[in-house]
Design a protein around this motif. Structure first.
Motif, PDB file in Angstrom:
ATOM      1  N   MET A 349       0.309 -13.661   0.952  1.00 12.24           N
ATOM      2  CA  MET A 349       0.419 -12.537   0.008  1.00 12.24           C
ATOM      3  C   MET A 349       0.205 -11.219   0.754  1.00 12.24           C
ATOM      4  SD  MET A 349      -1.653 -12.177  -3.595  1.00 12.24           S
ATOM      5  CE  MET A 349      -3.272 -12.340  -2.822  1.00 12.24           C
ATOM      6  N   ASN A 350       1.192 -10.342   0.703  1.00  9.75           N
ATOM      7  CA  ASN A 350       1.201  -9.154   1.559  1.00  9.75           C
ATOM      8  C   ASN A 350       0.611  -7.921   0.891  1.00  9.75           C
ATOM      9  OD1 ASN A 350       2.402  -7.679   4.051  1.00  9.75           O
ATOM     10  ND2 ASN A 350       3.110  -6.478   2.291  1.00  9.75           N
ATOM     11  N   VAL A 351      -0.178  -7.175   1.701  1.00 11.17           N
ATOM     12  CA  VAL A 351      -0.609  -5.826   1.347  1.00 11.17           C
ATOM     13  C   VAL A 351      -0.163  -4.884   2.460  1.00 11.17           C
ATOM     14  CG1 VAL A 351      -2.598  -6.597   0.012  1.00 11.17           C
ATOM     15  CG2 VAL A 351      -2.888  -6.076   2.437  1.00 11.17           C
ATOM     16  N   GLY A 352       0.096  -3.631   2.094  1.00 10.29           N
ATOM     17  CA  GLY A 352       0.479  -2.620   3.073  1.00 10.29           C
ATOM     18  C   GLY A 352      -0.550  -1.503   3.092  1.00 10.29           C
ATOM     19  N   PRO A 353      -1.389  -1.419   4.117  1.00 10.97           N
ATOM     20  CA  PRO A 353      -2.378  -0.340   4.195  1.00 10.97           C
ATOM     21  C   PRO A 353      -1.719   1.026   4.413  1.00 10.97           C
ATOM     22  CG  PRO A 353      -2.965  -2.183   5.627  1.00 10.97           C
ATOM     23  CD  PRO A 353      -1.552  -2.393   5.199  1.00 10.97           C
ATOM     24  N   THR A 354      -2.471   2.078   4.143  1.00 10.98           N
ATOM     25  CA  THR A 354      -1.996   3.445   4.336  1.00 10.98           C
ATOM     26  C   THR A 354      -2.130   3.850   5.807  1.00 10.98           C
ATOM     27  OG1 THR A 354      -4.186   4.380   3.927  1.00 10.98           O
ATOM     28  CG2 THR A 354      -2.756   4.049   2.008  1.00 10.98           C
ATOM     29  N   LYS A 355      -1.536   4.969   6.142  1.00 10.03           N
ATOM     30  CA  LYS A 355      -1.593   5.452   7.532  1.00 10.03           C
ATOM     31  C   LYS A 355      -3.020   5.761   7.971  1.00 10.03           C
ATOM     32  CE  LYS A 355      -0.942  10.445   6.686  1.00 10.03           C
ATOM     33  NZ  LYS A 355      -2.140  10.911   7.427  1.00 10.03           N
ATOM     34  N   ASP A 356      -3.886   6.095   7.027  1.00  7.19           N
ATOM     35  CA  ASP A 356      -5.271   6.420   7.387  1.00  7.19           C
ATOM     36  C   ASP A 356      -6.194   5.207   7.307  1.00  7.19           C
ATOM     37  OD1 ASP A 356      -5.515   6.214   4.603  1.00  7.19           O
ATOM     38  OD2 ASP A 356      -5.511   8.376   4.306  1.00  7.19           O
ATOM     39  N   GLY A 357      -5.628   4.025   7.031  1.00  3.03           N
ATOM     40  CA  GLY A 357      -6.421   2.811   7.136  1.00  3.03           C
ATOM     41  C   GLY A 357      -7.055   2.317   5.860  1.00  3.03           C
ATOM     42  N   ARG A 358      -6.511   2.741   4.707  1.00  2.00           N
ATOM     43  CA  ARG A 358      -7.054   2.278   3.433  1.00  2.00           C
ATOM     44  C   ARG A 358      -6.196   1.170   2.833  1.00  2.00           C
ATOM     45  NH1 ARG A 358      -6.097   5.845  -0.268  1.00  2.00           N
ATOM     46  NH2 ARG A 358      -4.729   7.080   1.090  1.00  2.00           N
ATOM     47  N   ILE A 359      -6.852   0.240   2.178  1.00  2.00           N
ATOM     48  CA  ILE A 359      -6.162  -0.717   1.302  1.00  2.00           C
ATOM     49  C   ILE A 359      -6.363  -0.180  -0.101  1.00  2.00           C
ATOM     50  CG2 ILE A 359      -6.089  -3.093   0.465  1.00  2.00           C
ATOM     51  CD1 ILE A 359      -7.159  -3.934   3.213  1.00  2.00           C
ATOM     52  N   ILE A 360      -5.303   0.321  -0.701  1.00  2.00           N
ATOM     53  CA  ILE A 360      -5.443   1.085  -1.951  1.00  2.00           C
ATOM     54  C   ILE A 360      -6.078   0.237  -3.054  1.00  2.00           C
ATOM     55  CG2 ILE A 360      -3.523   2.619  -1.384  1.00  2.00           C
ATOM     56  CD1 ILE A 360      -1.833   1.015  -3.406  1.00  2.00           C
ATOM     57  N   PRO A 361      -6.747   0.884  -4.007  1.00  2.00           N
ATOM     58  CA  PRO A 361      -7.484   0.151  -5.047  1.00  2.00           C
ATOM     59  C   PRO A 361      -6.663  -0.886  -5.794  1.00  2.00           C
ATOM     60  CG  PRO A 361      -8.157   2.439  -5.065  1.00  2.00           C
ATOM     61  CD  PRO A 361      -7.029   2.328  -4.075  1.00  2.00           C
ATOM     62  N   LEU A 362      -5.374  -0.629  -6.046  1.00  2.00           N
ATOM     63  CA  LEU A 362      -4.606  -1.616  -6.795  1.00  2.00           C
ATOM     64  C   LEU A 362      -4.434  -2.900  -5.990  1.00  2.00           C
ATOM     65  CD1 LEU A 362      -1.837  -1.051  -9.298  1.00  2.00           C
ATOM     66  CD2 LEU A 362      -1.566  -2.911  -7.676  1.00  2.00           C
ATOM     67  N   PHE A 363      -4.185  -2.773  -4.676  1.00  2.00           N
ATOM     68  CA  PHE A 363      -4.149  -3.974  -3.831  1.00  2.00           C
ATOM     69  C   PHE A 363      -5.501  -4.682  -3.868  1.00  2.00           C
ATOM     70  CE2 PHE A 363      -0.632  -2.081  -0.967  1.00  2.00           C
ATOM     71  CZ  PHE A 363       0.350  -2.806  -1.614  1.00  2.00           C
ATOM     72  N   GLN A 364      -6.576  -3.905  -3.764  1.00  2.00           N
ATOM     73  CA  GLN A 364      -7.912  -4.500  -3.796  1.00  2.00           C
ATOM     74  C   GLN A 364      -8.151  -5.248  -5.110  1.00  2.00           C
ATOM     75  OE1 GLN A 364     -11.325  -2.206  -2.528  1.00  2.00           O
ATOM     76  NE2 GLN A 364     -10.029  -0.730  -1.452  1.00  2.00           N
ATOM     77  N   GLU A 365      -7.692  -4.656  -6.205  1.00  2.00           N
ATOM     78  CA  GLU A 365      -7.886  -5.304  -7.506  1.00  2.00           C
ATOM     79  C   GLU A 365      -7.145  -6.638  -7.568  1.00  2.00           C
ATOM     80  OE1 GLU A 365      -7.768  -3.789 -12.024  1.00  2.00           O
ATOM     81  OE2 GLU A 365      -5.791  -3.807 -11.049  1.00  2.00           O
ATOM     82  N   ARG A 366      -5.903  -6.680  -7.092  1.00  2.00           N
ATOM     83  CA  ARG A 366      -5.156  -7.938  -7.131  1.00  2.00           C
ATOM     84  C   ARG A 366      -5.845  -8.997  -6.259  1.00  2.00           C
ATOM     85  NH1 ARG A 366      -3.524  -5.653 -10.717  1.00  2.00           N
ATOM     86  NH2 ARG A 366      -1.374  -5.076 -11.264  1.00  2.00           N
ATOM     87  N   LEU A 367      -6.344  -8.591  -5.090  1.00  2.00           N
ATOM     88  CA  LEU A 367      -7.015  -9.546  -4.218  1.00  2.00           C
ATOM     89  C   LEU A 367      -8.288 -10.074  -4.871  1.00  2.00           C
ATOM     90  CD1 LEU A 367      -6.600  -7.841  -0.712  1.00  2.00           C
ATOM     91  CD2 LEU A 367      -5.190  -9.619  -1.738  1.00  2.00           C
ATOM     92  N   LYS A 368      -9.050  -9.187  -5.486  1.00  2.86           N
ATOM     93  CA  LYS A 368     -10.279  -9.637  -6.145  1.00  2.86           C
ATOM     94  C   LYS A 368      -9.970 -10.527  -7.349  1.00  2.86           C
ATOM     95  CE  LYS A 368     -14.721  -8.126  -7.971  1.00  2.86           C
ATOM     96  NZ  LYS A 368     -14.683  -9.120  -9.060  1.00  2.86           N
ATOM     97  N   GLN A 369      -8.933 -10.205  -8.092  1.00  3.70           N
ATOM     98  CA  GLN A 369      -8.540 -11.050  -9.226  1.00  3.70           C
ATOM     99  C   GLN A 369      -8.170 -12.451  -8.752  1.00  3.70           C
ATOM    100  OE1 GLN A 369      -5.458  -8.431 -10.713  1.00  3.70           O
ATOM    101  NE2 GLN A 369      -6.669  -7.860 -12.512  1.00  3.70           N
TER     102      GLN A 369
END
Length: 483
Positions: A349-369
């Motif tokens: 399951m893929n996530v795409g981090p931002t250029k500054d190194g963040r995993i945006i909250p919506l990706f984090q929410e899906r992973l935690k779910q």
């Protein structure tokens, strides 16, 4: 060649024992030889040849099949424009897609080059320990980080990518090394790496391509040195190859590399590989099959496969202009996940981090779910095997898995829609007098009635809302079935 050389040297020593050597010395050498043979046998004296027949004969390391869920991470210079997809450079300068060309004309000076984006790949918020915690909360058992995508920028200080790597340019950090260390220090997750065999605009590759791949200077001086470098430096347990489609495996020298990987590399006993190693190889050869992006066949497969897919339905890399409806819901993710596992696959399951190194909250929410769901239902997923049926023939959106347990076989039915009445009817389980039915995360057994000629009607008790074990995709467990 280290283990075979040690065995050869020991054998040579035994053969050259002189007749006047005393018995004790001989016995010591023979004892040492026996111990060495035992160690080599225990670890597996690998001897895979650079042929697909030999490579495909290697058993898949058990951890991979047991894991079921992995996290893919697409991160690179493409995360700076973060527009359209990770293929941004090719879309701009190769395919020249209209919206990408217009985006550059509207927002950047006329002489701006793709290399200029690298300085803005800053990763100032990249906290590898935080990433490790986020991935651990998802219930995933392995991660696969992009070490290098088709743009050629390496996320480690490669000796073979001068000034086009994350140490010399952009973050000035070893992104691969930092994440590998955090994952191993903080979790039990297996660490893997994605690597693109080709690069869109590398002069050596373009020259080889112009020569119809009769030369392979790009492979000799770039691709293979990088692969050996990341394996020796970071010891990844997954090598996820890509970018192979233009040329045959003979050009990439894939079989020779994989034979080394399986025989002599520092991860020879645990590493797994995919199937993207040359034109015509995909879906036929390698450790596990991917066959295509987002591969979800919906029926039982003869070989282990992986469904590599994205939470952002449109892209692997981060996009600043993504809309909420383009992110998959947890319900859609779980449906993809359980159908994949039911048919014998893993999901990456893929996530795409931002250029500054963040995993945006919506990706984090899906992973935690996903992790919250697995805390309740993981028994039906981890180390499971496909059952005799995959999806139910009577009630739709029900997927089966099974597991050897307590001397018998437990069968799990993952129900994506909660029953509307007080009965759940399933067509595939064949009951016996010893059959029990329970709901994972809920105490006790449920009453049931046998259907004719086969199947089961499960009585659903009135469960209070606050006692429902999870919010989505409920798992019924069967023991004592006759099939």
């Amino acid at each position: 060649m280290g283990r075979r050389r040690a065995l050869k040297e020991t054998l040579t020593h035994v053969m050259h024992l002189k007749s006047h050597d005393n018995k004790m010395a001989t016995e010591k050498v023979l004892l040492g030889l026996s111990l060495l043979i035992f160690i080599l046998s225990a670890r597996g004296l690998n001897n895979y040849s650079p042929t697909w027949e030999s490579i495909d004969s290697r058993p898949l390391p058990p951890w991979y099949d047991e894991a079921k869920l992995g996290i893919f991470i697409h991160w690179g210079v493409f995360s700076v424009p973060s527009f359209r997809s990770e293929w941004f450079w090719n879309d701009w300068k190769g395919a020249k897609t209209n919206d990408t060309v217009k985006f550059m004309l509207d927002n950047y000076r006329p002489d701006f080059t793709y290399a200029d984006f690298a300085a803005q790949f800053t990763a100032e918020f990249f906290n590898p320990a935080e990433w490790a915690d986020i991935f651990n909360s998802s219930g995933a058992q392995y991660v696969v980080l992009t070490s290098k995508h088709h743009e050629g920028f390496t996320n480690w200080p490669s000796k073979y990518s001068f000034n086009w790597n994350s140490m010399d340019n952009g973050p000035n950090r070893d992104l691969v090394g930092e994440l590998a260390a955090a994952i191993r220090q903080k979790t039990k997750i297996h660490f893997g790496l994605y690597h693109s065999l080709f690069e869109w605009f590398h002069p050596l590759y373009l020259q080889d391509k112009a020569n119809n791949f009769s030369t392979n200077n790009f492979v000799k001086y770039k691709t293979l040195p990088e692969l050996y470098e990341i394996v020796n430096a970071y010891k990844p347990e997954v090598i996820w190859s890509d970018g192979d489609w233009d040329a045959p495996d003979t050009y990439w020298q894939s079989r020779e590399f994989i034979a080394w990987l399986y025989n002599d590399s520092p991860v020879r006993d645990t590493v797994v590989t995919n199937d993207r190693w040359g034109n015509g190889v995909m879906c036929h050869h390698g450790g596990f099959l991917t066959c295509s992006d987002r591969y979800n066949p919906g029926k039982l497969q003869k070989r282990k496969f992986e469904n590599a897919m994205t939470i952002d339905s449109q892209s692997w890399g981060y996009r600043r202009n993504t809309t909420l409806t383009q992110f998959l819901t947890i319900e859609a993710l779980l449906e993809t996940f359980v159908s994949t596992v039911s048919c014998g696959g893993n999901m990456l399951m893929n996530v795409g981090p931002t250029k500054d190194g963040r995993i945006i909250p919506l990706f984090q929410e899906r992973l935690k779910q996903m992790g919250d769901w697995l805390k309740v239902n993981g028994e039906a997923i981890y180390s499971s095997r496909p059952w005799t049926s995959q999806n139910d023939t009577l009630t739709s959106r029900v997927w089966y898995t099974s597991k050897k347990q307590n001397g018998g076989t437990s069968v799990y039915a993952v129900v994506l829609d909660w029953p509307k009445g007080d009965t759940l009817s399933l067509g595939d389980p064949v009951t016996s007098l010893a059959t029990t039915v329970s709901l994972l995360g809920y105490p006790g057994n449920f009453n049931w009635q046998k259907r004719e000629p086969k199947g089961i009607d499960i009585e659903i008790p009135p469960i209070p809302f606050n006692k429902i074990p999870c919010q989505w995709a409920w798992t019924f467990k069967f023991t004592g079935l006759a099939n």
